[in-house]
Design a protein around this motif. Structure first.
Motif, mmCIF file in Angstrom:
data_model
loop_
_atom_site.group_PDB
_atom_site.id
_atom_site.type_symbol
_atom_site.label_atom_id
_atom_site.label_comp_id
_atom_site.label_asym_id
_atom_site.label_seq_id
_atom_site.Cartn_x
_atom_site.Cartn_y
_atom_site.Cartn_z
ATOM 1 N N SER A 137 0.835 -1.205 0.000
ATOM 2 C CA SER A 137 0.000 0.000 0.000
ATOM 3 C C SER A 137 0.864 1.246 0.000
ATOM 4 N N ILE A 138 0.488 2.178 -0.860
ATOM 5 C CA ILE A 138 1.237 3.419 -1.009
ATOM 6 C C ILE A 138 0.408 4.528 -0.393
ATOM 7 N N GLY A 139 0.867 5.047 0.706
ATOM 8 C CA GLY A 139 0.085 6.058 1.401
ATOM 9 C C GLY A 139 0.871 7.329 1.629
ATOM 10 N N GLY A 140 0.323 8.184 2.474
ATOM 11 C CA GLY A 140 0.951 9.457 2.782
ATOM 12 C C GLY A 140 1.620 9.431 4.136
ATOM 13 N N SER A 141 1.506 10.521 4.861
ATOM 14 C CA SER A 141 2.133 10.633 6.174
ATOM 15 C C SER A 141 1.205 11.421 7.083
ATOM 16 N N HIS A 142 1.526 11.428 8.381
ATOM 17 C CA HIS A 142 0.746 12.232 9.325
ATOM 18 C C HIS A 142 1.678 12.857 10.343
ATOM 19 N N ARG A 143 1.179 13.889 10.998
ATOM 20 C CA ARG A 143 1.968 14.570 12.031
ATOM 21 C C ARG A 143 1.007 15.250 13.000
ATOM 22 N N PRO A 144 1.493 15.657 14.187
ATOM 23 C CA PRO A 144 0.615 16.365 15.124
ATOM 24 C C PRO A 144 0.073 17.651 14.516
ATOM 25 N N SER A 145 -1.144 17.989 14.891
ATOM 26 C CA SER A 145 -1.789 19.188 14.368
ATOM 27 C C SER A 145 -1.120 20.439 14.916
ATOM 28 N N GLU A 146 -1.077 21.471 14.077
ATOM 29 C CA GLU A 146 -0.527 22.756 14.525
ATOM 30 C C GLU A 146 -1.454 23.419 15.538
ATOM 31 N N TYR A 147 -2.710 22.966 15.576
ATOM 32 C CA TYR A 147 -3.671 23.527 16.527
ATOM 33 C C TYR A 147 -3.536 22.894 17.907
ATOM 34 N N ASN A 148 -3.207 21.608 17.927
ATOM 35 C CA ASN A 148 -3.237 20.855 19.186
ATOM 36 C C ASN A 148 -2.353 19.623 19.020
ATOM 37 N N SER A 149 -1.302 19.497 19.791
ATOM 38 C CA SER A 149 -0.337 18.403 19.627
ATOM 39 C C SER A 149 -0.923 17.038 19.957
ATOM 40 N N LYS A 150 -2.100 17.013 20.617
ATOM 41 C CA LYS A 150 -2.721 15.735 20.950
ATOM 42 C C LYS A 150 -3.570 15.189 19.798
ATOM 43 N N ILE A 151 -3.714 15.992 18.772
ATOM 44 C CA ILE A 151 -4.496 15.588 17.600
ATOM 45 C C ILE A 151 -3.560 15.433 16.414
ATOM 46 N N SER A 152 -3.746 14.348 15.624
ATOM 47 C CA SER A 152 -2.890 14.079 14.471
ATOM 48 C C SER A 152 -3.643 14.316 13.177
ATOM 49 N N CYS A 153 -2.920 14.820 12.177
ATOM 50 C CA CYS A 153 -3.491 15.092 10.854
ATOM 51 C C CYS A 153 -2.610 14.475 9.779
ATOM 52 N N GLY A 154 -3.224 13.993 8.723
ATOM 53 C CA GLY A 154 -2.451 13.441 7.615
ATOM 54 C C GLY A 154 -3.349 12.936 6.514
ATOM 55 N N ASP A 155 -2.742 12.402 5.438
ATOM 56 C CA ASP A 155 -3.521 11.775 4.370
ATOM 57 C C ASP A 155 -4.398 10.688 4.975
ATOM 58 N N VAL A 156 -5.600 10.511 4.431
ATOM 59 C CA VAL A 156 -6.506 9.505 4.978
ATOM 60 C C VAL A 156 -5.863 8.119 4.946
ATOM 61 N N SER A 157 -5.041 7.852 3.932
ATOM 62 C CA SER A 157 -4.352 6.557 3.851
ATOM 63 C C SER A 157 -3.434 6.358 5.047
ATOM 64 N N ALA A 158 -2.764 7.420 5.485
ATOM 65 C CA ALA A 158 -1.865 7.334 6.634
ATOM 66 C C ALA A 158 -2.644 7.130 7.930
ATOM 67 N N VAL A 159 -3.786 7.827 8.048
ATOM 68 C CA VAL A 159 -4.641 7.667 9.235
ATOM 69 C C VAL A 159 -5.112 6.224 9.344
#
Length: 495
Positions: A137-159
């Motif tokens: 599977s070829i996906g993206g990446s995720h990282r902590p949100s700039e709004y809140n470090s307890k929330i992660s954001c990224g490509d849906v494939s990475a999630v």
């Protein structure tokens, strides 16, 4: 899997009942959220009430609520705790969209879609050896949100990959630490290094990026085709862009009649459709029990402030509709930006026809993405060409000059004649789009298209400049302005 096929058969047989029940469950679940209280969900007893009370929403409309959830507030749009956001992957907006991913949307929509994809495939190909090897599977990446470090954001494939159960993770390759790398070029090299020694029986991803990986694998291994690397390969599950223009590209590097292709319709906002029949191209079963309630906006209502919307029992065959969804991720009457048309009403099957903002209509020609992809595919077949990417935009009328369309096409294999390619492209558009044909009569409003063959790597270079290399980022196929086309022309040094 057999049990699930039975459940799918049930919603095919009773689509309206399934959607009605799902609608009431969504309203009941969200009635005590801030959104639910604001729109009186406790008193909503019918879809008609819902449509009268709750406005159609764009991302911009919902963003004030989404921003609060990004900052850590809960019970705003949906009662479950939200800790993940899918970052939208389109190239058309400079500002990224952040779509909430709730436990329910992850489990009952995205994961359910993945499992159904396998169930449907095995049902259609009972002799499959898919599970004797691994899925790449070829996906993206995720990282902590700039709004809140307890929330992660990224490509849906990475999630999705980050939250997979252990049994599912054991069936895939490469390992997460490689699959979720954010530096695309480095990731490709690591993926090649790790996966060439695996027994890969299937892979999934966006055709554009998948081809980049497969091409690099052939370069590194010195093999002439992918089956020499993975002899048991049998399935490519693809989505995000139409596969028609890429079909010949993949046949060239995977020369086997045993290779199967399965189209899915999945996005940051949800998983909507799966190709459920053998030997049908880009026609998908609309999945009706994933926690998504569907409405549809007719073409003549796209730009209306308060559009008339249709429910599943009101749609017609062959007409284009904008997709409107209410979901178990807390998206309410949300315009996702895609257009679809129904190819069957029993059961409900659809084709993706384009994007509400991806079209060319500078002269009343109303060319949509589906038109462009059909014409490109036919021109390729007629001239022996294979493409890897394309985009098009209007040529505006100037003093003494007629208007037209300008195309930038990156060929993997050049056509035997670019002039003949252009003629077939133009003729096919005239054949399938009466508005375009009317404007082309005697070159009155539109001249023949101008087609440029750009150097290989042009579109990747442009995406890299935009900071959108890899993941699920896509090239805008059509635009009603020349912004993207002019940027790409600069990269390719075309004047």
């Amino acid at each position: 899997m057999k049990k699930r096929i039975h459940q799918i058969d049930l919603f095919k047989k009773y689509p309206h009942e399934v959607q009605e029940e799902l609608f009431h469950n969504l309203i009941e679940t969200a009635k005590n959220t801030e959104w639910g209280k604001a729109y009186g969900y406790k008193d909503i007893s019918s879809v008609k009430n819902f449509q009268e009370r709750v406005p159609v929403s764009t991302y911009e409309d919902l963003f004030p609520y989404i921003e609060r959830v990004l900052k850590g507030e809960q019970n705003i749009l949906w009662p479950s705790k939200v800790e993940w956001f899918a970052k939208s992957s389109g190239t058309t907006n400079a500002r990224s969209k952040f779509i909430p991913v709730t436990p329910e949307s992850l489990e009952d929509c995205h994961y359910k879609g993945g499992k159904d994809m396998l169930s449907i495939y095995v049902n259609n190909y009972p002799d499959t050896k898919l599970f004797s090897g691994k899925g790449l599977s070829i996906g993206g990446s995720h990282r902590p949100s700039e709004y809140n470090s307890k929330i992660s954001c990224g490509d849906v494939s990475a999630v999705i990959m980050q939250n997979l159960p252990i049994w599912a993770e054991a069936m895939r390759t490469p390992p997460l630490k490689i699959a979720l790398m954010d530096k695309w070029e480095e990731k490709i090299e690591k993926m090649v290094e790790v996966t060439v020694s695996e027994n890969v029986t299937s892979f999934s991803g966006v055709p554009t990026w998948t081809y980049v990986l497969l091409k690099r694998i052939l370069e590194v291994t010195g093999k002439s085709n992918v089956l020499e690397v993975w002899p048991n390969l049998e399935l490519f599950t693809h989505g995000a862009v139409a596969f028609g223009p890429y079909r010949q590209l993949f046949r060239e590097i995977i020369p086997s009649d045993r290779m199967n292709y399965l189209e899915v319709y999945n996005a940051s906002e949800g998983f909507f459709g799966i190709q459920d029949q053998r030997d049908t191209e880009d026609e998908m079963l609309l999945m009706l029990d994933y926690g998504i309630y569907y409405e549809f906006i007719p073409v003549d209502q796209f730009e209306v402030e308060y559009p008339k919307t249709l429910t599943l029992d009101q749609v017609e065959l062959g007409k284009n509709y904008a997709l409107l969804i209410s979901t178990n991720a807390g998206l309410w009457r949300y315009k996702i930006g895609d257009t679809i048309r129904f190819t069957s009403l029993s059961p409900f099957r659809i084709k993706i026809s384009g994007r509400t903002k991806h079209f060319i209509n500078a002269f009343g020609e109303e060319v949509i993405v589906e038109n462009a992809e059909v014409a490109i595919t036919k021109a390729c077949n007629a001239t022996g060409a294979i493409i890897s990417n394309f985009t098009a935009a209007p040529i505006y009328i100037e003093s003494g000059k007629r208007g037209g369309h300008e195309w930038l096409i990156e060929f993997e294999k050049e056509p035997d004649s670019l002039q003949r390619f252009t003629h077939v492209l133009d003729d096919t558009l005239r054949e399938i789009n009466s508005d375009y044909d009317a404007k082309r009569q005697n070159d009155i409003a539109l001249q023949e298209p101008v087609v440029h063959a750009v150097p290989q790597g042009t579109f990747m270079k442009w995406l890299k400049q935009k900071g959108k290399l890899g993941g699920q980022n896509k090239i805008p196929r059509l635009s009603n302005t020349r912004e993207y086309l002019e940027e790409i022309k600069k990269v390719s040094c075309i004047k």
